[in-house]
Design a protein around this motif. Structure first.
Motif, mmCIF file in Angstrom:
data_model
loop_
_atom_site.group_PDB
_atom_site.id
_atom_site.type_symbol
_atom_site.label_atom_id
_atom_site.label_comp_id
_atom_site.label_asym_id
_atom_site.label_seq_id
_atom_site.Cartn_x
_atom_site.Cartn_y
_atom_site.Cartn_z
ATOM 1 N N ASN A 1 -0.266 24.798 -2.003
ATOM 2 C CA ASN A 1 1.152 25.031 -1.718
ATOM 3 C C ASN A 1 1.401 25.989 -0.559
ATOM 4 N N GLN A 2 0.341 26.380 0.164
ATOM 5 C CA GLN A 2 0.511 27.200 1.361
ATOM 6 C C GLN A 2 0.447 26.367 2.638
ATOM 7 N N LYS A 3 0.216 25.074 2.512
ATOM 8 C CA LYS A 3 0.143 24.220 3.700
ATOM 9 C C LYS A 3 1.490 24.200 4.403
ATOM 10 N N ALA A 4 1.449 24.291 5.742
ATOM 11 C CA ALA A 4 2.671 24.543 6.504
ATOM 12 C C ALA A 4 3.509 23.301 6.770
ATOM 13 N N ASP A 5 2.965 22.095 6.574
ATOM 14 C CA ASP A 5 3.733 20.900 6.928
ATOM 15 C C ASP A 5 3.473 19.772 5.937
ATOM 16 N N PHE A 6 4.346 18.779 5.966
ATOM 17 C CA PHE A 6 4.171 17.575 5.156
ATOM 18 C C PHE A 6 4.932 16.426 5.800
ATOM 19 N N PRO A 7 4.460 15.171 5.670
ATOM 20 C CA PRO A 7 3.155 14.847 5.094
ATOM 21 C C PRO A 7 2.030 15.361 5.977
ATOM 22 N N SER A 8 0.826 15.320 5.476
ATOM 23 C CA SER A 8 -0.317 15.838 6.223
ATOM 24 C C SER A 8 -0.602 14.973 7.444
ATOM 25 N N GLY A 9 -1.241 15.587 8.440
ATOM 26 C CA GLY A 9 -1.658 14.819 9.609
ATOM 27 C C GLY A 9 -2.620 13.708 9.239
ATOM 28 N N THR A 10 -3.433 13.949 8.216
ATOM 29 C CA THR A 10 -4.382 12.932 7.759
ATOM 30 C C THR A 10 -3.649 11.714 7.206
ATOM 31 N N ALA A 11 -2.601 11.947 6.417
ATOM 32 C CA ALA A 11 -1.836 10.829 5.857
ATOM 33 C C ALA A 11 -1.170 10.017 6.962
ATOM 34 N N ILE A 12 -0.624 10.708 7.950
ATOM 35 C CA ILE A 12 0.024 10.005 9.063
ATOM 36 C C ILE A 12 -1.001 9.195 9.848
ATOM 37 N N ARG B 1 2.348 19.350 -3.368
ATOM 38 C CA ARG B 1 1.941 20.701 -2.994
ATOM 39 C C ARG B 1 1.861 21.563 -4.254
ATOM 40 N N LEU B 2 0.642 21.938 -4.642
ATOM 41 C CA LEU B 2 0.447 22.717 -5.863
ATOM 42 C C LEU B 2 -0.659 23.749 -5.667
ATOM 43 N N PRO B 3 -0.526 24.924 -6.264
ATOM 44 C CA PRO B 3 -1.623 25.892 -6.217
ATOM 45 C C PRO B 3 -2.843 25.330 -6.945
ATOM 46 N N ALA C 1 0.831 -1.205 0.000
ATOM 47 C CA ALA C 1 0.000 0.000 0.000
ATOM 48 C C ALA C 1 0.864 1.253 0.000
ATOM 49 N N GLU C 2 0.352 2.299 -0.619
ATOM 50 C CA GLU C 2 1.005 3.604 -0.606
ATOM 51 C C GLU C 2 -0.059 4.690 -0.445
ATOM 52 N N ILE C 3 0.361 5.828 0.079
ATOM 53 C CA ILE C 3 -0.542 6.958 0.289
ATOM 54 C C ILE C 3 0.006 8.162 -0.472
ATOM 55 N N VAL C 4 -0.863 8.804 -1.234
ATOM 56 C CA VAL C 4 -0.499 10.041 -1.925
ATOM 57 C C VAL C 4 -1.466 11.122 -1.452
ATOM 58 N N GLU C 5 -0.922 12.180 -0.854
ATOM 59 C CA GLU C 5 -1.777 13.282 -0.398
ATOM 60 C C GLU C 5 -1.411 14.553 -1.147
ATOM 61 N N TYR C 6 -2.446 15.306 -1.513
ATOM 62 C CA TYR C 6 -2.289 16.515 -2.319
ATOM 63 C C TYR C 6 -2.883 17.700 -1.556
ATOM 64 N N HIS C 7 -2.130 18.791 -1.464
ATOM 65 C CA HIS C 7 -2.642 19.997 -0.814
ATOM 66 C C HIS C 7 -2.168 21.242 -1.563
#
Length: 245
Positions: A135-146, A187-189, A127-133
């Protein structure tokens, strides 16, 4: 009426929370706090039921301590909490006899996605997780992905056991690694918040995806958390238990 303070009221999520609380019939927005309006200063002079905090990861524990030390409950959407942080919050809740809800994500669809991913993890060891947000998000990976990876890891000790001997041609190309689950952050606008959990097996793959196209999708979870946190005197991490999952 539940007296609510929104901390981080000038941020994207903070503005949505302000509007949602104002529109609620059982809540009263009594203060909007931000970088120019100290939460600690306001709580030291006023009685508050719940503080909703959407600020920055580096301020996460300071804000939780401020909330509890002033006798309020807290709904925390700020990310970045470690296992050690959560253990400390448990002790602070017990000491102050107040509740804290820390949620990596407040969208009901995302909570269901995490639940479905945990179920699928029983049957797929790859399994793998890809999260997209945005580009102003302050951290990575997201808390949701973790959080998703943590839930999946409760079903098996190691994922992707057959990929341990691969050769990397570029450092970081496989993303972060959580017990064999590779987590990739985009991270993309133009993006809001999106996540895919991809499971693979011979001859098939399963994708479980959630897309947040507007921050309004988080508000039902935030309002539910405000109503519930005043009833508890402990830490709840994630909204799964509030949904009966």
């Amino acid at each position: 009426m539940i007296k609510v303070v929104v901390n981080g009221a000038l941020g994207k999520m903070g503005k949505e929370v302000v509007n949602a609380v104002k529109a609620s019939t059982d809540m009263e927005l009594i203060q909007e706090c931000d970088i120019n309006n100290s939460l600690d200063n306001y709580l030291s002079k006023n009685s508050v039921d719940v503080v909703v905090d959407f600020t920055r990861p580096e301020a996460r524990m300071e804000n939780v301590k401020t909330i509890l030390n002033h006798g309020a409950a807290g709904v925390i959407g700020t990310t970045g909490f470690t296992d050690e942080d959560l253990e400390e919050i448990k002790k602070l809740c017990k000491k102050n006899k107040k509740g804290i809800i820390v949620a990596p994500n407040f969208a009901i669809g995302t909570i269901l996605q995490m639940h479905f991913s945990r179920i699928a993890a029983k049957y797929f060891d790859t399994a793998e997780i890809v999260e997209y947000h945005h580009n102003q998000k302050a951290d990575f990976p997201s808390g949701t992905a973790i959080k998703t990876a943590q839930l999946m890891a409760k079903e098996r000790e190691l994922f992707n056991p057959k990929l341990n001997d691969v050769v990397s041609n570029l450092d970081g190309a496989r993303g972060a690694d959580f017990k064999g689950i590779h987590i990739h952050s985009v991270r993309l606008p133009g993006m809001v918040a999106h996540q895919e959990v991809i499971f693979g097996e011979k001859g098939q793959y399963l994708t479980i995806r959630h897309d947040a196209v507007s921050r309004e999708c988080y508000m039902s979870g935030v309002l539910m958390s405000i109503r519930e946190v005043v009833k508890i005197d402990k830490l709840i991490y994630g909204l799964e238990s509030l949904l009966g999952l």
